[in-house]
Each structure stands twice: as C-alpha cells, then as structure tokens.
Design an enzyme around this catalytic site. Structure first.
Site, PDB file in Angstrom:
ATOM      1  N   GLN A  98       0.869  -1.074   0.030  1.00 19.62           N
ATOM      2  CA  GLN A  98       0.081  -0.563  -0.076  1.00 19.62           C
ATOM      3  C   GLN A  98       1.073   1.554  -0.323  1.00 19.62           C
ATOM      4  O   GLN A  98       0.013   2.001  -0.232  1.00 19.62           O
ATOM      5  CB  GLN A  98      -0.571  -0.004   0.953  1.00 19.62           C
ATOM      6  N   LYS A 102      -1.176  -3.423  -7.389  1.00 20.24           N
ATOM      7  CA  LYS A 102      -2.194  -1.865  -7.104  1.00 20.24           C
ATOM      8  C   LYS A 102      -1.171  -0.452  -7.692  1.00 20.24           C
ATOM      9  O   LYS A 102      -1.925   0.384  -7.322  1.00 20.24           O
ATOM     10  CB  LYS A 102      -1.741  -2.239  -5.676  1.00 20.24           C
TER      11      LYS A 102
HETATM   12  C1  LIG Z   1      -0.849  -4.377   3.156  1.00 15.60           C
HETATM   13  C2  LIG Z   1      -0.787  -5.328   1.694  1.00 15.60           C
HETATM   14  N1  LIG Z   1      -0.161  -6.371   1.710  1.00 15.60           N
HETATM   15  C3  LIG Z   1      -0.051  -6.889   1.118  1.00 15.60           C
HETATM   16  C4  LIG Z   1      -1.507  -7.171   0.369  1.00 15.60           C
HETATM   17  C5  LIG Z   1      -1.338  -8.441  -1.043  1.00 15.60           C
HETATM   18  O1  LIG Z   1      -1.201  -8.259  -1.958  1.00 15.60           O
HETATM   19  P1  LIG Z   1      -1.415  -9.397  -3.037  1.00 15.60           P
HETATM   20  O2  LIG Z   1      -3.197  -9.662  -2.979  1.00 15.60           O
HETATM   21  O3  LIG Z   1      -1.213  -8.425  -4.399  1.00 15.60           O
HETATM   22  O4  LIG Z   1      -1.037 -10.586  -2.911  1.00 15.60           O
HETATM   23  C6  LIG Z   1      -2.625  -6.415   0.339  1.00 15.60           C
HETATM   24  C7  LIG Z   1      -3.013  -6.457  -0.402  1.00 15.60           C
HETATM   25  O5  LIG Z   1      -4.643  -5.530  -0.204  1.00 15.60           O
HETATM   26  C8  LIG Z   1      -2.543  -4.986   0.828  1.00 15.60           C
HETATM   27  O6  LIG Z   1      -3.086  -3.788   0.789  1.00 15.60           O
END
Ligand SMILES: Cc1ncc(COP(=O)(O)O)c(C=O)c1O
Length: 409
Positions: A203, A226
């Site tokens: 994030q 993201k």
């Molecule tokens: C702070 C944080 N860490 C990790 C993740 C995991 O990301 P991903 O689903 O792309 O692996 C997210 C996803 O929302 C997140 O907001």
C-alpha cells in the site's frame, strides 16, 4: 467542478484509462484493493503478445532475445524505481507470494525461542506466514502494541524488543487505516538489535516514493496491480548479501546452470529465485506502469489524494450515524461504518449507483478486531478520482443512512 485544478487533471487522466470509456458513470473507490489499468500498460503487454510472443532465456532466435531483453529491462526499471541493484529485484506473483517466500527461505536461520515481531496492522499475507512458522519452530511471536489511534510507534516498538529478537515483519502503509509507519527510525533500531526487517510495501508503492536504500530494509514486497500495473506480478526486493545466503523455494527450469544426477548448480541471484516460465507480459506491463507513475510524480499523487480525502471527510463527518475509524489517515483512505448496518449491505446499495468500495475485513482481521468491529466500509482514492466522485459517494452514504432511519423505532 474544479477545486484547485486537481479535478481537471484527474478528469484528463481518465482518458488514459479505457475502463472509463466503457463505464462513464463509474465511481471507482476501491483502489486499495486494485488500481485501474492505463492504456500504456495494456499496449505494452499487447505488444509482447502480438509482436514477440516467445519464452525468455530459452530460445536461440531473435523473438526470444527480444522477450528476454524486455523482461530484463522491466527488472532494471523496478530497480531504479526503488533505488536497488538490478540483481536485488525478484519477480514473483504478488506481495503475498513475496512475503511467503521470504518467510519460508529465511526461517531456516531461526531457532526455538527466537522472537519475531509483527503488528496488528498487518495484512494477512504479512503476519500469517510468521504465525505458522512460529508454531512450527517454537518462535515467540510478539505484537507491537498500537497507540490510541491504531498507529505503530517507535516507542512501542522499543518496548517489545528482547535480546532474542530476530525478525520484524511490518507494513509500510496500513490498508485499513492508511497510516504511514515511521519505518526509517524503526529499521535503524531493529538493525541495532541485529534483526532483519521485512517490509510489506503493497500500500506504500502506489502513494509514496519507496527508496530501499534510504529505508535500509532487508526485504520489501509489493504487487503490480496496486500501482496501475497488471495482476499476477509482484516484486520481492532483498539485500544482495542476504539473497546470496538463501536457498530458493522453487526448483525447475531456467534457475540452474548445470544439473547432474545428484546435485545442481543454481544460477546467481536473482534468476535462481525465478524457476519456470515467469509472468513475462506482466513484468513488461509493470515496467510500463512505472513509466506512467514516474511521469505523474508522487508529490502530486499524494497531494491530490489528500485533497479528496479532506473533502470527503468534511462531508462524511457531518452525516449522523457514520463512524469514521481513521480521520487522521496519511493517504487517501477512509474506513468507516454506518451504525447498525453491515458493511456488505452498504456496499451492495452503493453498487446500484456504480460506486465501488471495499467492505469487510480487508484481509486484515487483526485490525478490524482491534477496532472492535467485524469489518468496515473502505473508500480509497487515487489519481483518477474527482470531487464529483466524492459527492456521489457521500450522497450514497447519506441516502443509505436516511433510508435505514425510516425503520428505526
Ligand atoms: C498491505 C497489503 N499487503 C499485502 C497485500 C496482498 O497483496 P496481493 O493480494 O497482491 O498479494 C495487500 C492487498 O490488499 C495489502 O493491502
């Protein structure tokens, strides 16, 4: 409506995002879950599939050379973007994949009673691998107490460190509260105590300039989707010296130099960590997303989000029965609830107006439990959002509150 030029900029940016052509009424406020995709990312991925669709590092023909070259150029872009060396950047599937891999690879250096420090602000992908490893290896899992607002503080971190502390797994920006962790100071203290630090930057990367050298973190993870890039591609940054000491999780094609009956000589970092055919088009797409973000400039991005955030907060806080959990968020994220209404119900009602928000525990149940609720409604802003988006969203919240008021006795 133009408030300080920002709205106009956001509107003109929308031309780069084809989804707005197909859905002109879209009010997309779920950017913390995934961002929208600009045309440049789609074009570069399309270019790969239509002009040089070949596997990398394998073919001895010019299309394969070109694919390999573009894939490695994407790695160089990521490295420059986060201020690392090229060989410290590993392509993975996602932040989740990166964080699980680090835990799996690093835990062999740990012994029973070693302390692993985490926080209740973590996304499940940052904390669960260490929860499982702690049970398996008899490690002590310690949570840094959060302050009254739910923030991680340097003081509270200092309080929990013991001489057995070995690992700190910590979020850079919370996906529920939108707080930026004071990482530089925390990492310095962790290193003074001989710990390694794993940063979840999923994030952070869409909103603030991430500089791994300045942070001095040992590992850092983020996802392409993201930050305007495609799904299916993530990054694991690791310090060269530490990466060289790790055994890869995956073994298979393209990660080795020489294979014999009973042993294998693996490639140098980072290629030893990328067994099998990687997400080639997605890596190239991520490179395009970086080009786009660099053109925009991070200061402007955050400034824009903060203006929308303040505008939304001012309006939302005037609506009766709305509980806001993070009024002091550092990025454009609002977590709130409408009293006596499940977040999922609110989200479904907003959906009737093409308003997309996230509702639930956001894969971060520890913080929703800390907030003493089962979940929240989360509106998260990004570069293409406008004041009109906020107005439509606030109207939907107000109408929902008014609608349910009728049933109150
Ligand atoms: C702070 C944080 N860490 C990790 C993740 C995991 O990301 P991903 O689903 O792309 O692996 C997210 C996803 O929302 C997140 O907001």
């Amino acid at each position: 409506m133009d408030k300080g030029g920002i709205t106009t900029d956001a509107l003109s940016l929308r031309k780069d995002f084809p989804i707005y052509k197909n859905h002109p009424d879209l009010v997309y406020l779920d950017n913390s879950a995934t961002s929208l995709t600009p045309q440049i990312v789609l074009d570069r991925m399309n270019d790969y599939y239509t002009n040089y669709n070949a596997n990398i590092n394998r073919g001895v023909y010019h299309m394969s050379f070109k694919a390999t070259d573009e894939y490695e150029k994407a790695r160089e872009k990521v490295a420059k973007f986060i201020n690392s060396k090229d060989n410290e950047v590993i392509f993975t599937k996602s932040t989740t994949d990166s964080l699980n891999k680090v835990c799996y690879m690093y835990k062999k250096f740990l012994k029973p009673n070693d302390q692993v420090i985490v926080t209740e602000l973590e996304h499940h992908s940052s904390v669960l691998p260490w929860q499982v490893a702690s049970k398996e290896l008899n490690l002590e899992l310690t949570y840094i107490p959060l302050d009254r607002d739910g923030r991680i503080t340097v003081e509270n971190f200092k309080k929990v460190i013991t001489e057995r502390a070995k690992v700190l797994a910590i979020t850079y920006v919370s996906n529920v509260m939108g707080y930026v962790t004071p990482l530089e100071e925390i990492i310095k203290i962790a290193h003074d105590n001989n710990m390694i630090v794993i940063v979840d930057a999923a994030q952070a990367i869409p909103h603030i300039k991430v500089d791994v050298r300045k942070l001095d973190c040992d590992f850092l993870a983020f996802s392409g989707h993201k930050m305007l890039g495609p799904t299916g591609i993530g990054i694991l940054y690791g310090k060269e010296k530490i990466l060289k000491s790790l055994q890869p999780v995956d073994f298979g094609g393209d990660m080795n130099e020489e294979v014999n009956l009973y042993d294998v000589e693996i490639k140098p970092i980072p290629h030893c960590f990328e067994a099998g055919t990687p997400a080639i088009a997605e890596a190239i797409g991520l490179g395009a997303a970086i080009d786009y973000l660099e053109m925009l400039n991070y200061e402007k991005i955050l400034d824009h989000e903060k203006k929308l955030h303040k505008y939304a907060l001012d309006k939302l806080s005037k609506i009766e029965n709305v509980v806001i959990y993070n009024p002091t968020a550092d990025i454009g994220v609002i977590s709130f609830n409408i009293e006596n209404l499940h977040p999922h119900d609110a989200s479904s009602l907003f959906d009737e107006r093409m308003i997309c928000v996230r509702a639930g525990h956001h894969c971060a149940q520890l913080i929703t439990k800390w907030l003493k609720c089962t979940g929240t409604i989360r509106a998260s802003f990004y570069i293409y959002n406008t004041y009109e988006d906020v107005d439509k969203f606030v109207d939907a919240v107000r109408d929902t509150v008014d609608f349910f008021k009728k049933f109150e006795v």
